[in-house]
Design an enzyme around this catalytic site. Structure first.
Site: not given
Ligand code: TRP
Length: 333
Positions: A113, A197, A200
């Site tokens: 992050k 996979k 979003k």
């Protein structure tokens, strides 16, 4: 018999796609039958990315509606919004006193992050695993259904729980364990872009709220290849993925039909995609209708959140009282 407690946090970002549905949500639905489940919307965690008040509110409402539409049942589970249970922030503060800079800096989710938002490497990001630990242990959870990406965070929660117990020489918290069904792994749902996979951020997903027209368009655009040239040849990844999706949403005879067509080189990917789109729509359309209905019903959403908060607070307040006692906060007056 007392049912074991399961806690899981859901980030209020984005919408549910087929991957979430077959991965996490369907497991939640099974779990709520046999366990005392706490499902909450992690709106405090989401502040690490500085959402606007409007986005925060809309995100929380959307996820709540979507999970309810999927069948999470407020009568069976405790479903609540994290910020409605402020006790978790108190426990987070206490746990922070025994969470060390070095170990927090080393977690992969923090490093990732920090790399993604270098202009906003805030302390909330650093102590994200501490708040997550508080979420879990404030209900004395025994199990946490987590995917691979959350394994390390759960490991931290186990560490913080154990550390607290050792520090005060009392078994205040059970050590939470990752939850998997029958010891097996979750179904992996591939995306429509021929690799990896469904996700979003990958932009390769089919979302539960999407209408049939959009779904058909997306599926028809899915990546394939030039087609098999020899009987029984190995499938390329994009085609393998479409078959995997078909196995998830279609009946075995449909899968069988297209397997045979592939193996005899007679397959037309257009036909497979048409069938796949219709079978995805059959799964998602009823959920979509419920999402739209629930989103219109603010009173119902408010009631679910209020009842959930009441139930969650009961458990949180109880644990916090014990924790404060153990720490040594005695009442002087
Ligand atoms: N970190 C989790 C995620 O990103 C969300 C979360 C917050 C969570 N608190 C939790 C998950 C407690 C399980 C238990 O998906």
């Amino acid at each position: 018999m007392i049912k074991p407690i399961v806690v899981s946090g859901i980030r209020p970002t984005g919408y549910l796609h087929l991957g979430n549905y077959y991965g996490a949500v369907r497991n939640f639905l099974r779990m709520q039958e046999d366990y005392n489940c706490y499902f909450f919307i992690a709106d405090i965690h989401s502040l690490t990315t500085h959402p606007t008040p409007e986005n925060l509110q809309a995100g929380v409402k959307q996820v709540l509606a979507e999970y309810l539409a999927c069948g999470i049942d407020p009568e069976k589970s405790t479903i609540f919004i994290q910020s409605d249970v402020p006790e978790v922030c108190e426990l987070y503060t206490f746990l922070n006193m025994n969470a060390y800079l070095g170990e927090l800096e080393r977690t992969t989710s923090f490093k990732e992050k920090a790399r993604k938002q270098p202009e906003n490497v805030n302390a909330g990001l650093l102590t994200y695993p501490v708040l997550m630990a508080a979420d879990i242990i404030i209900h004395k959870a025994e199990f946490v259904p987590v995917g691979k990406d959350q394994e390390q965070n759960l490991e931290m929660a186990r560490k913080f729980a154990g550390r607290f117990n050792r520090m005060y020489k009392q078994e205040v918290f059970p050590i939470p364990r990752p939850f998997t069904f029958d010891g097996g792994d979750m179904i992996k749902v591939p995306g429509l872009d021929g690799s990896g996979k469904m996700g979003k951020s990958e932009g390769n997903g089919v979302f539960l709220y999407e209408d049939p027209k959009e779904i058909r368009k997306k599926v028809m655009r899915a990546v394939t290849d030039a087609g098999p040239t020899e009987p029984n040849s190995k499938k390329t990844e994009p085609v393998e993925n479409l078959f995997t999706l078909l196995k998830i949403v279609s009946t075995p005879d449909v899968v069988d039909h297209f397997e045979k067509a592939y193996n005899s080189c007679e397959i037309r990917y257009g036909d497979l995609k048409k069938q796949l789109a219709e079978d995805i729509i059959a799964v998602t359309a009823p959920i979509r209708e419920r999402i739209l209905e629930i989103l219109k019903d603010d009173a119902y959403l408010a009631q679910v959140a209020r009842i959930g908060a009441e139930k969650a607070r009961e458990s949180a307040v109880r644990t916090l009282q014990e924790v404060k006692e153990v720490i040594g906060f005695k009442r002087l007056f």
